[in-house]
Scaffold this motif. Structure first.
Motif, PDB file in Angstrom:
ATOM      1  N   UNK A  14     -57.418  14.986 -22.371  1.00 26.34           N
ATOM      2  CA  UNK A  14     -58.312  13.992 -21.803  1.00 26.34           C
ATOM      3  C   UNK A  14     -57.601  12.880 -21.063  1.00 26.34           C
ATOM      4  N   UNK A  15     -56.706  12.177 -21.735  1.00 25.96           N
ATOM      5  CA  UNK A  15     -56.080  11.017 -21.103  1.00 25.96           C
ATOM      6  C   UNK A  15     -55.110  11.442 -20.003  1.00 25.96           C
ATOM      7  N   UNK A  16     -54.339  12.504 -20.217  1.00 27.18           N
ATOM      8  CA  UNK A  16     -53.417  12.992 -19.190  1.00 27.18           C
ATOM      9  C   UNK A  16     -54.179  13.338 -17.911  1.00 27.18           C
ATOM     10  N   UNK A  17     -55.275  14.073 -18.043  1.00 25.58           N
ATOM     11  CA  UNK A  17     -56.024  14.511 -16.863  1.00 25.58           C
ATOM     12  C   UNK A  17     -56.710  13.323 -16.183  1.00 25.58           C
ATOM     13  N   UNK A  18     -57.189  12.367 -16.973  1.00 24.71           N
ATOM     14  CA  UNK A  18     -57.821  11.174 -16.411  1.00 24.71           C
ATOM     15  C   UNK A  18     -56.822  10.339 -15.618  1.00 24.71           C
ATOM     16  N   UNK A  19     -55.640  10.125 -16.188  1.00 22.08           N
ATOM     17  CA  UNK A  19     -54.616   9.313 -15.514  1.00 22.08           C
ATOM     18  C   UNK A  19     -54.139  10.004 -14.245  1.00 22.08           C
ATOM     19  N   UNK A  20     -53.938  11.315 -14.294  1.00 14.52           N
ATOM     20  CA  UNK A  20     -53.529  12.044 -13.090  1.00 14.52           C
ATOM     21  C   UNK A  20     -54.576  11.902 -11.987  1.00 14.52           C
ATOM     22  N   UNK A  21     -55.842  11.944 -12.363  1.00 17.14           N
ATOM     23  CA  UNK A  21     -56.911  11.801 -11.373  1.00 17.14           C
ATOM     24  C   UNK A  21     -56.934  10.391 -10.790  1.00 17.14           C
ATOM     25  N   UNK A  22     -56.742   9.382 -11.644  1.00 12.65           N
ATOM     26  CA  UNK A  22     -56.676   7.999 -11.159  1.00 12.65           C
ATOM     27  C   UNK A  22     -55.534   7.833 -10.164  1.00 12.65           C
ATOM     28  N   UNK A  23     -54.363   8.400 -10.484  1.00 10.74           N
ATOM     29  CA  UNK A  23     -53.211   8.286  -9.588  1.00 10.74           C
ATOM     30  C   UNK A  23     -53.464   9.033  -8.275  1.00 10.74           C
ATOM     31  N   UNK A  24     -54.122  10.167  -8.373  1.00 11.98           N
ATOM     32  CA  UNK A  24     -54.428  10.933  -7.167  1.00 11.98           C
ATOM     33  C   UNK A  24     -55.354  10.145  -6.245  1.00 11.98           C
ATOM     34  N   UNK A  25     -56.395   9.556  -6.825  1.00 10.98           N
ATOM     35  CA  UNK A  25     -57.337   8.771  -6.019  1.00 10.98           C
ATOM     36  C   UNK A  25     -56.648   7.548  -5.410  1.00 10.98           C
ATOM     37  N   UNK A  26     -55.813   6.887  -6.206  1.00 11.35           N
ATOM     38  CA  UNK A  26     -55.120   5.688  -5.711  1.00 11.35           C
ATOM     39  C   UNK A  26     -54.191   6.037  -4.552  1.00 11.35           C
ATOM     40  N   UNK A  27     -53.509   7.157  -4.673  1.00 17.26           N
ATOM     41  CA  UNK A  27     -52.598   7.551  -3.595  1.00 17.26           C
ATOM     42  C   UNK A  27     -53.387   7.972  -2.356  1.00 17.26           C
ATOM     43  N   UNK A  28     -54.502   8.679  -2.561  1.00 18.30           N
ATOM     44  CA  UNK A  28     -55.310   9.151  -1.432  1.00 18.30           C
ATOM     45  C   UNK A  28     -55.818   7.983  -0.596  1.00 18.30           C
ATOM     46  N   UNK A  29     -56.125   6.867  -1.264  1.00 12.10           N
ATOM     47  CA  UNK A  29     -56.646   5.696  -0.548  1.00 12.10           C
ATOM     48  C   UNK A  29     -55.570   4.649  -0.260  1.00 12.10           C
TER      49      UNK A  29
END
Length: 454
Positions: free
Chosen positions: A247-262
């Motif tokens: 849960x937390x690993x996948x959530x953090x990876x998604x947050x980092x992906x979104x932050x980098x994308x924007x």
């Protein structure tokens, strides 16, 4: 209804409730206590030996809820096991990982009782595990066919597959919240609970002592986390994010992906390690089969995620100027995050950021209670480090705010509320609030080993 808490030590740990409703016997969860080893870490099944268990219900796949499930299935060989469809996808992988950990602990710590179960046993009992879709009613009978209850699972947020349990017997409704998060995550919708009357609410109380200050809402904490990472990398340091695998690993990876994308996350290497990366494949499968999570494994490639070197030198700063997203979330001994922290902690340029609950008795909890300039000992690595790095806590808990749980229970106008899954002080806050808000509600804080008529 009769209720018996089988968790030997109370609080948060080897979660397991034995419940008798209308002639039907349920075992809800079968966890493993993180602070204990051997038989002391599992529920006290001896208390119900000789009893019939008609159904085992699993609320979600964190080890404090499933870590002794094969033992329970051995004790009650005729009991089927039901869980959400998403949890059914995850559970075997989580149990196999637990068996591996116990084998390693047996070798390292000479724990004669480990492993409590084997890979072969997990494979043998897997056919008894059934996934149930959210919102689908299932009838359960006791030994007498006229004894019948109806159960239904509801999404409870918290982690992929997490479920609350609704039980109906004749005209009575009972609701077990399980572990709850009402907020939507990047990867997972928040809890969706039915409203209206329940005779009994059995609620978690994890954050009973935590009052989230204004300005620390999840969206602001995510922004603060990204800013701290950017600042750390900008001054030539590395940022360690210890995370839970599920849960937390996948959530953090998604947050980092979104932050980098924007364009909000600095360009730096991102390094990952642990069971959490393997579980990304399972989250992909859940998305395809149940549409319950919003996670695509392709983000690992888009983040250009690098693997953590297999051999880390304790006490040595990797000096890679990177973001490390590794387990365990509490810096538990003999994990990648524990070894990395031993090398990062002694340098001003680095940051260690916690994004989840840390038990006070774990190295992560101890580090959060320490102060800059203190000496911190990594005992199993034989490393002493002066705390020079920044140590930060970000309020990104996977558990609901206490006021949210309180309001959900109050709107149900129950006759009885049962307090579970919380430290004594956290349960005490809930008990006090219920007494002040509606003194007609009977509040039970069950002691381990005592049977309660609810």
């Amino acid at each position: 209804m009769k209720l018996l808490d089988l968790n030997r030590h109370g609080g948060i740990g080897a979660n397991a409730l034995f419940v008798q409703i209308g002639g039907v016997n349920l075992l809800i969860d079968s966890g493993l206590h993180p602070k204990h080893v051997g038989r002391a870490a599992i529920p006290d099944f001896k208390q119900i030996r000789g009893e019939r268990v008609d159904l085992i219900v699993i609320t979600h796949c964190h080890l404090d809820h499933i870590g002794s499930l094969p033992v329970a299935m051995r004790e009650f060989p005729d009991a089927p096991v039901v869980m959400s469809a998403s949890s059914r996808i995850l559970i075997e992988r989580m149990l196999h990982n637990s068996a591996n950990v116990m084998k390693r602990q047996k070798a390292e710590q000479d724990i004669p009782e480990y492993p409590l179960f084997t890979h072969e046993e997990i494979d043998r009992c897997a056919s008894r595990m059934v996934g149930l879709n959210f919102g689908l009613a299932k009838k359960v009978n006791g030994i007498n066919p006229r004894d019948e209850i109806e159960i239904m699972l509801h999404p409870s947020g918290h982690v992929a597959g997490a479920a609350a349990l609704e039980v109906r017997h004749k005209h009575r409704g009972i609701f077990f919240t399980g572990d709850v998060l009402f907020d939507d995550l990047r990867t997972l919708p928040g809890a969706r609970f039915p409203t209206g009357h329940f005779d009994t609410i059995v609620t978690e109380t994890t954050r009973g002592l935590t009052d989230r200050p204004a300005g620390q809402e999840r969206v602001h904490e995510v922004e603060r986390l990204i800013k701290s990472i950017n600042d750390t990398i900008g001054r030539g340091g590395s940022f360690l994010l210890p995370v839970f695998a599920l849960g937390r690993m996948q959530e953090i990876l998604t947050i980092m992906h979104d932050a980098r994308k924007f364009g909000k996350l600095v360009d730096c290497p991102i390094v990952g390690s642990g069971l959490g990366l393997d579980l990304c494949d399972y989250f992909d499968e859940i998305r395809r089969k149940t549409n319950h999570v919003q996670f695509n494994r392709a983000i690992l490639k888009e983040l250009k995620l690098k693997s953590l070197p297999r051999k880390l030198t304790p006490g040595k700063d990797p000096e890679r100027n990177a973001l490390y997203i590794v387990s365990s979330g509490m810096l538990v001994e003999n994990t990648p995050s524990y070894t990395l922290a031993s090398g990062l902690l002694g340098h001003h340029r680095n940051t260690i950021g916690f994004v989840g609950y840390c038990d006070p008795d774990t190295p992560g909890g101890a580090l959060l209670e320490s102060h800059p300039g203190d000496d911190f000992i990594f005992e199993t690595l034989h490393v002493r480090s002066r705390i020079k790095a920044r140590v930060e806590k970000f309020e990104l808990s996977g558990h609901a705010e206490r006021e949210e749980l309180l309001e959900f229970s109050l709107q149900a106008e129950p006759r009885t509320v049962v307090l579970t899954h919380g430290d004594p002080e956290a349960r005490g806050w809930f008990a006090q609030q219920f007494a002040e808000r509606d003194d007609r509600i009977k509040v039970l804080d069950p002691k381990p080993g005592e049977t309660y008529q609810v």
